[in-house]
Scaffold this active site. Structure first.
Site, PDB file in Angstrom:
ATOM      1  N   LYS A  82      10.007 -26.534  -1.724  1.00 18.71           N
ATOM      2  CA  LYS A  82       9.896 -25.161  -2.228  1.00 18.71           C
ATOM      3  C   LYS A  82      10.448 -25.115  -3.652  1.00 18.71           C
ATOM      4  O   LYS A  82      11.496 -25.711  -3.941  1.00 18.71           O
ATOM      5  CB  LYS A  82      10.672 -24.204  -1.318  1.00 18.71           C
ATOM      6  N   SER A 163       8.781 -15.597   1.842  1.00 16.01           N
ATOM      7  CA  SER A 163       8.459 -16.067   0.518  1.00 16.01           C
ATOM      8  C   SER A 163       8.043 -17.532   0.475  1.00 16.01           C
ATOM      9  O   SER A 163       7.514 -17.996  -0.534  1.00 16.01           O
ATOM     10  CB  SER A 163       9.669 -15.870  -0.397  1.00 16.01           C
ATOM     11  N   SER A 187      12.208 -15.602   5.263  1.00 12.20           N
ATOM     12  CA  SER A 187      11.207 -16.360   4.510  1.00 12.20           C
ATOM     13  C   SER A 187      10.865 -17.746   5.033  1.00 12.20           C
ATOM     14  O   SER A 187       9.937 -18.377   4.526  1.00 12.20           O
ATOM     15  CB  SER A 187      11.653 -16.505   3.059  1.00 12.20           C
TER      16      SER A 187
HETATM   17  N1  GLN Z   1      10.980 -10.640   2.819  1.00  8.34           N
HETATM   18  C1  GLN Z   1      12.384 -10.600   2.540  1.00  8.34           C
HETATM   19  C2  GLN Z   1      12.634 -10.107   1.129  1.00  8.34           C
HETATM   20  O1  GLN Z   1      11.693  -9.905   0.424  1.00  8.34           O
HETATM   21  C3  GLN Z   1      13.023 -11.923   2.792  1.00  8.34           C
HETATM   22  C4  GLN Z   1      12.820 -12.895   1.712  1.00  8.34           C
HETATM   23  C5  GLN Z   1      13.504 -14.191   1.967  1.00  8.34           C
HETATM   24  O2  GLN Z   1      13.902 -14.489   3.088  1.00  8.34           O
HETATM   25  N2  GLN Z   1      13.679 -14.953   0.911  1.00  8.34           N
HETATM   26  O3  GLN Z   1      13.752  -9.905   0.769  1.00  8.34           O
END
Ligand code: GLN
Length: 498
Positions: A82, A163, A187
Site C-alpha cells: 500500500k 482505503s 480500510s
Molecule cells: N473509511 C474510513 C475513513 O474514511 C476508514 C479509513 C481507514 O481505515 N483508513 O476514515
C-alpha cells in the site's frame, strides 16, 4: 492472459511458497509472470507505482536462497505494498498530490520485515488519499476499479472499497499474491469484504507504525489483505514486530500464526450483537444466518449480546480521526518536503496555495473538521466528549469479552456499490459505510473479515470476527475453520479483461 499465467497467479501464498521451495516452480518465472499480470491489468488502476526492476533484483536474490535451500518465510513471493508504507528509494505518495514526488530515504518497519523474509515488491498500491475514504475514489491518481462484477450488471464498474482498494484489487485480481494494507476505521476489512478477500486489522500496536504515512495515529494499524485465512496468517506473522521506533508498539513475542494454526470453533462462545442484526438487508440476513449455522455445525455456541455503544462509534470516530489527521497533516506545508505551490508571493499564501492545491477535497474536509473540534469552540464539547465515549466503547467490549470468546458482525452493510455512485453520495452516507468497522479501531481490538457469502447478484459479503486484544491466533483459528466449512460457491464474475 495464458492459462499458464492464470494457473501460476491463482496459487495461494502458502501453496506458492511450497512450490517455490520444492522448485516445482521457478522464482524468476513466477515473478516475471506477476510483473506481466500487473501490466496487463493496468485498467484496474490498482498500482500507483510499479517496481518491476526492483522485483527482478529481489527475485534473483531469492533464487540464490532457494537454490541453497535457505528459503525464508516469504521467499520469492510477489506482493503489493500500500502506498503509505515508506519504501526506501521508491516513491511513496499516500494517494496524494502533495506527496506526488516524495521518495523516502528509509524503509517502514512493516515493509522491512517483509523484505527480511524474502518478499518481492511488485509496486505500490493505489489508495484513498491519506487513507481517507471507503471506496478508493479519493486518490489523486484516480479511482481503483474492482475486478468483481455483479451477475446482473456485468458492464458496471464497481468500487473495491477503501482505503486499501488497490491492495484488495491486486489480491482479488490475482496480480499480487498478497498485499499490505492499513486500517484506521475499516480500510483493511471493508475492501476485503467488497472483493471477496481476507483482511485482518490487528490489535493496535502489533505492527509498527514507523514509516507509515500517518492519518490518525491512535487508530492507524497495518495488516494484510490475502486470498485466504492461512495466507493472511503468514503475512501477519512477518509484518508484526515490536519496534522501539514506534512508542505505541506492543512489546510482545513474535508468533508464527500459520505454524500455530488450529482451525476450530468448537466450544467457543460467539457473541451476536443484536444491534448489528437490526435493519439488515435480506442478502446480509441470509449470509449472517448461514454463517451462524456454519459456526453451530463447527461446535460453537452462540450467545446473544448487546453492543449499546456501537451507535456512538461512528460519530465519535469522525471526530477523533479528523482531529488527529488535522494535526498529522500540518507537516505538509510546502517547505520541508512534498509539493509546493509556486503561485504565491508571500509565505502565508504559499502555505495556503500549497495545501489547497496539494490536498483533495475529502482531505481538506477532514482538516477543517479536525481543526474545529480541536479549537476552543469545539474542544470540550466534541473532542473531549468523543474521547470519553471512546473509553466507554472500550469498556463495553472488555465487559462482553468476560462472557464470550469472539464477536461476529457483518463487515459491511452490503456488497460493493457502483464506481459512478460513489461520488454522488454525501460525505455522511459515505461515512455510514464504516458503521460495523470503526468500533474496534476505537477500542484498539483485532478484527478479521472473511468471505461469508454473496448478494443475490453475486457480490461478495464479508463476515467479521472480533476478539479481545492480542487474540489474533484465536481469530485465525476460528476464521480458518469457518473458511473451510462455509460453502459459498463461486458466483462472482472476474473481470474479463484481466
Ligand atoms: N473509511 C474510513 C475513513 O474514511 C476508514 C479509513 C481507514 O481505515 N483508513 O476514515
Amino acid at each position: 492472459m495464458s492459462t499458464l499465467t492464470n494457473d501460476l497467479c491463482s496459487l495461494s501464498l502458502v501453496t506458492a511458497r511450497d512450490k517455490l521451495r520444492s522448485k516445482e516452480i521457478g522464482v524468476l518465472e513466477f515473478v516475471e509472470t506477476y510483473i506481466t499480470a500487473v501490466q496487463d491489468a493496468r485498467g484496474l488502476n490498482a498500482f500507483i507505482t510499479e517496481t518491476p526492476e526492483l522485483a527482478r533484483e529481489q527475485a534473483l536474490r531469492s533464487e540464490k536462497k532457494l537454490m541453497h535451500g535457505e528459503g525464508r518465510l516469504l521467499e520469492g513471493i510477489p506482493l503489493g505494498i500500500k502506498d503509505l508504507f515508506c519504501t526506501k528509494g521508491v516513491r511513496t505518495t499516500a494517494g496524494s498530490r502533495i506527496l506526488e514526488n516524495f521518495i523516502p530515504q528509509y524503509e517502514s518497519t512493516v515493509s522491512q520485515n517483509l523484505l527480511d523474509e524474502g518478499a518481492v515488491f511488485l509496486g505500490k498500491t493505489n489508495m484513498d488519499e491519506f487513507a481517507m475514504g471507503s471506496a478508493n475514489i479519493t486518490s489523486y491518481f484516480g479511482p481503483v476499479i474492482s475486478p468483481i462484477r455483479s451477475t446482473e450488471h456485468l458492464e458496471k464498474d464497481l468500487v473495491p472499497g477503501g482505503s486499501s482498494g488497490g491492495s484488495a484489487t491486486a489480491v482479488a485480481a490475482n496480480i499480487a499474491v498478497a498485499a499490505t494494507a492499513s486500517d484506521t476505521g475499516g480500510s483493511i476489512r471493508q475492501p476485503a469484504s467488497f472483493t471477496g478477500t481476507v483482511g485482518i486489522k490487528p490489535t493496535y500496536g502489533l505492527c509498527s507504525r514507523y514509516g507509515m504515512v500517518a492519518f490518525a495515529s491512535s487508530l492507524d494499524q497495518a495488516g494484510p489483505i490475502a486470498r485466504n485465512v492461512r495466507d493472511a496468517a503468514l503475512m501477519l506473522s512477518v509484518m508484526a514486530s515490536y519496534d522501539p521506533k514506534d512508542s505505541t508498539s506492543l512489546n510482545v513475542p513474535r508468533t508464527n500464526y500459520l505454524d500455530a494454526l488450529q482451525p476450530s470453533a468448537k466450544g467457543l462462545k460467539i457473541g451476536i450483537p443484536k444491534e448489528c442484526f437490526e435493519n439488515l438487508s435480506d442478502d446480509l440476513t441470509r449470509v449472517m444466518r448461514g454463517s451462524l449455522d456454519t459456526l453451530s455445525h463447527l461446535g460453537a455456541e452462540t450467545v446473544d449480546i448487546s453492543l449499546k455503544m456501537l451507535k456512538y462509534a461512528l460519530p465519535t470516530y469522525y471526530i477523533i480521526a479528523p482531529a488527529e489527521a488535522s494535526s498529522n497533516l500540518a507537516r505538509y506545508d510546502g517547505v520541508r518536503y512534498g509539493f509546493r505551490a509556486t503561485t504565491a508571493d508571500n509565505i502565508q499564501d504559499m502555505y495556503a496555495h500549497t495545501r489547497r492545491l496539494g490536498f483533495g477535497k475529502e482531505v481538506r474536509r477532514r482538516i477543517f473538521i479536525g481543526t474545529y473540534v480541536l479549537s476552543v469552540a469545539g474542544y470540550e464539547s466534541y473532542y473531549v466528549m468523543a474521547q470519553k465515549v471512546r473509553q466507554k466503547i472500550t469498556q463495553e467490549f472488555e465487559e462482553i469479552f468476560k462472557h464470550v470468546d469472539v464477536i461476529i458482525m457483518p463487515t459491511t452493510t452490503g456488497g460493493a456499490f457502483g464506481l459512478e455512485d460513489g461520488p454522488k453520495m454525501s460525505a455522511v452516507d459515505m461515512y455510514l459505510n464504516d458503521i460495523f468497522t470503526v468500533a474496534l479501531n476505537m477500542a484498539r481490538l483485532p478484527g478479521i473479515s472473511v468471505p461469508g457469502g454473496y448478494t443475490s447478484d453475486g457480490l461478495p459479503l464479508g463476515v467479521q470476527f472480533i476478539g479481545p486484544r492480542l487474540s489474533e491466533q484465536l481469530l485465525f483459528n476460528v476464521s480458518a475453520a469457518f473458511e473451510d466449512a462455509v460453502q459459498i460457491g463461486d458466483a462472482t464474475q472476474i473481470k474479463e479483461t484481466i
